[in-house]
Design an enzyme around this catalytic site. Structure first.
Site, PDB file in Angstrom:
ATOM      1  CG  ASP A  67      -0.272  -0.350   2.519  1.00  0.00           C
ATOM      2  OD1 ASP A  67       0.972  -0.395   2.561  1.00  0.00           O
ATOM      3  OD2 ASP A  67      -0.984  -0.568   3.500  1.00  0.00           O
ATOM      4  CG  ASN A 137      -8.881  -0.711  12.011  1.00  0.00           C
ATOM      5  OD1 ASN A 137      -7.998  -1.425  11.534  1.00  0.00           O
ATOM      6  ND2 ASN A 137      -9.313   0.380  11.415  1.00  0.00           N
ATOM      7  CG  HIS A 139      -5.976  -1.723   8.851  1.00  0.00           C
ATOM      8  ND1 HIS A 139      -6.186  -0.380   9.054  1.00  0.00           N
ATOM      9  CD2 HIS A 139      -4.646  -1.902   9.016  1.00  0.00           C
ATOM     10  CE1 HIS A 139      -5.037   0.201   9.317  1.00  0.00           C
ATOM     11  NE2 HIS A 139      -4.081  -0.692   9.301  1.00  0.00           N
ATOM     12  CD  GLU A 144      -8.700   1.679   7.661  1.00  0.00           C
ATOM     13  OE1 GLU A 144      -8.622   0.764   8.501  1.00  0.00           O
ATOM     14  OE2 GLU A 144      -8.143   2.780   7.801  1.00  0.00           O
TER      15      GLU A 144
HETATM   16  C1  GLP Z   1      -0.563   0.773   8.433  1.00  0.00           C
HETATM   17  C2  GLP Z   1      -0.207  -0.104   7.245  1.00  0.00           C
HETATM   18  C3  GLP Z   1      -0.347  -1.556   7.609  1.00  0.00           C
HETATM   19  C4  GLP Z   1       0.406  -1.843   8.898  1.00  0.00           C
HETATM   20  C5  GLP Z   1      -0.146  -0.994  10.017  1.00  0.00           C
HETATM   21  C6  GLP Z   1       0.499  -1.262  11.355  1.00  0.00           C
HETATM   22  O1  GLP Z   1      -1.909   0.811   8.628  1.00  0.00           O
HETATM   23  N1  GLP Z   1      -1.040   0.149   6.120  1.00  0.00           N
HETATM   24  O2  GLP Z   1       0.145  -2.342   6.545  1.00  0.00           O
HETATM   25  O3  GLP Z   1       0.264  -3.194   9.208  1.00  0.00           O
HETATM   26  O4  GLP Z   1       0.061   0.335   9.640  1.00  0.00           O
HETATM   27  O5  GLP Z   1       1.615  -0.444  11.549  1.00  0.00           O
HETATM   28  P1  GLP Z   1       2.572  -0.562  12.816  1.00  0.00           P
HETATM   29  O6  GLP Z   1       3.422  -1.750  12.561  1.00  0.00           O
HETATM   30  O7  GLP Z   1       3.373   0.700  12.807  1.00  0.00           O
HETATM   31  O8  GLP Z   1       1.720  -0.719  13.999  1.00  0.00           O
END
Ligand code: GLP
Length: 263
Positions: A67, A137, A139, A144
């Protein structure tokens, strides 16, 4: 589903890197799906070390990131392009032409752009190993809650919760992206193998819902229950709300006895 419990985020990163490195050693042409976020930092650090000290060779690996925020130039310090460059690509030998990250600066026909990203994955032969993090949440990517479980790469409006989680990274509120381009759940489920990493107490509910909860679009990580080759590597805090920990431990022990080469 296989669950690997690690005592802390450092060991989690090392274990994830070990799985990726083994996959590359088995198949130097690995098509590798990559993720961003703080959870991934330990894995990238260890992969860089393996490249430097043990000559892990990425030269024929093809990568696809999950993404990217919409509206951020690739050199914006909070863009996922920048994250990947800084934490991984600048320090290993993935060929620049083999790197694919959704383009957040794309304008105009988003649908066509997203379809072309899917096409690039398809033409490459699909993803062999997809790395995922998880949002609070539940995702995965930026799918989402209420995302279609069959969704493909597309433009996605970010939830309030995700925008809130991102606030700390941006100087001014107006800069916080409201949308992203993300692989869909359907795209992710087509990967041959999936590795989800989760660390820390803020992920405990999401992890428990994803693994033990019902299959639901309200927790898009629960869609991984439909996939036959998923490994969750999580630390103690992220696993704190799982109810069947003893059972997972037994499964892991038996799996190691029965198929030691699996990891
Ligand atoms: C964002 C990304 C996800 C990732 C999430 C968690 O939402 N799009 O791919 O898994 O962050 O990030 P973190 O590892 O910083 O908690």
């Amino acid at each position: 589903m296989l669950l690997v419990l690690k005592p802390n985020s450092e060991e989690l990163g090392r274990e994830a890197a070990r799985v990726v490195a083994n996959a590359i050693r088995r198949n130097p042409f690995l098509r590798l799906g990559l993720a961003t976020g703080s959870t991934m930092l330990g894995m990238y650090r260890e992969l860089v070390r393996l490249h430097r000290e043990e000559r892990l060779d990425f030269s024929r690996v093809v990568t696809f990131n999950l993404d990217e925020y919409l509206g951020l130039a690739s050199n914006h310090p909070q863009s996922f392009h920048h994250f990947m460059q800084q934490n991984f690509f600048a320090q290993v030998n993935v060929a620049p032409g083999n790197i694919h990250i959704p383009d957040g600066s794309v304008k105009g026909d988003y649908r066509q752009y997203c379809a072309s990203y899917e096409e690039t994955i398809r033409k490459a032969g699909g993803i062999d190993l997809q790395i995922l993090g998880i949002g609070r949440n539940g995702h995965v990517g930026f799918n989402e809650p209420t995302s279609s479980l069959g969704s493909r790469t597309r433009l996605k409006v970010l939830s309030k919760e995700t925008i809130e989680d991102n606030r700390k990274f941006f100087a001014a509120d107006e800069e916080i992206p409201q949308c992203a381009i993300t692989m869909g759940i359907g795209t992710i489920l087509e990967a041959k193998r999936i590795l989800l990493l989760a660390s820390g107490p803020s992920k405990a509910t999401a992890v428990a819902n994803a693994i033990e909860g019902p299959l639901t679009a309200s927790v898009t990580a629960s869609a991984l229950q439909l996939h036959g080759e998923v490994t969750f590597i999580i630390d103690r805090e992220a696993g704190a709300q799982l109810k069947q920990q003893e059972y997972y431990q037994r499964v892991l022990e038996m799996t190691n006895i029965l198929t030691p080469e699996r990891l």
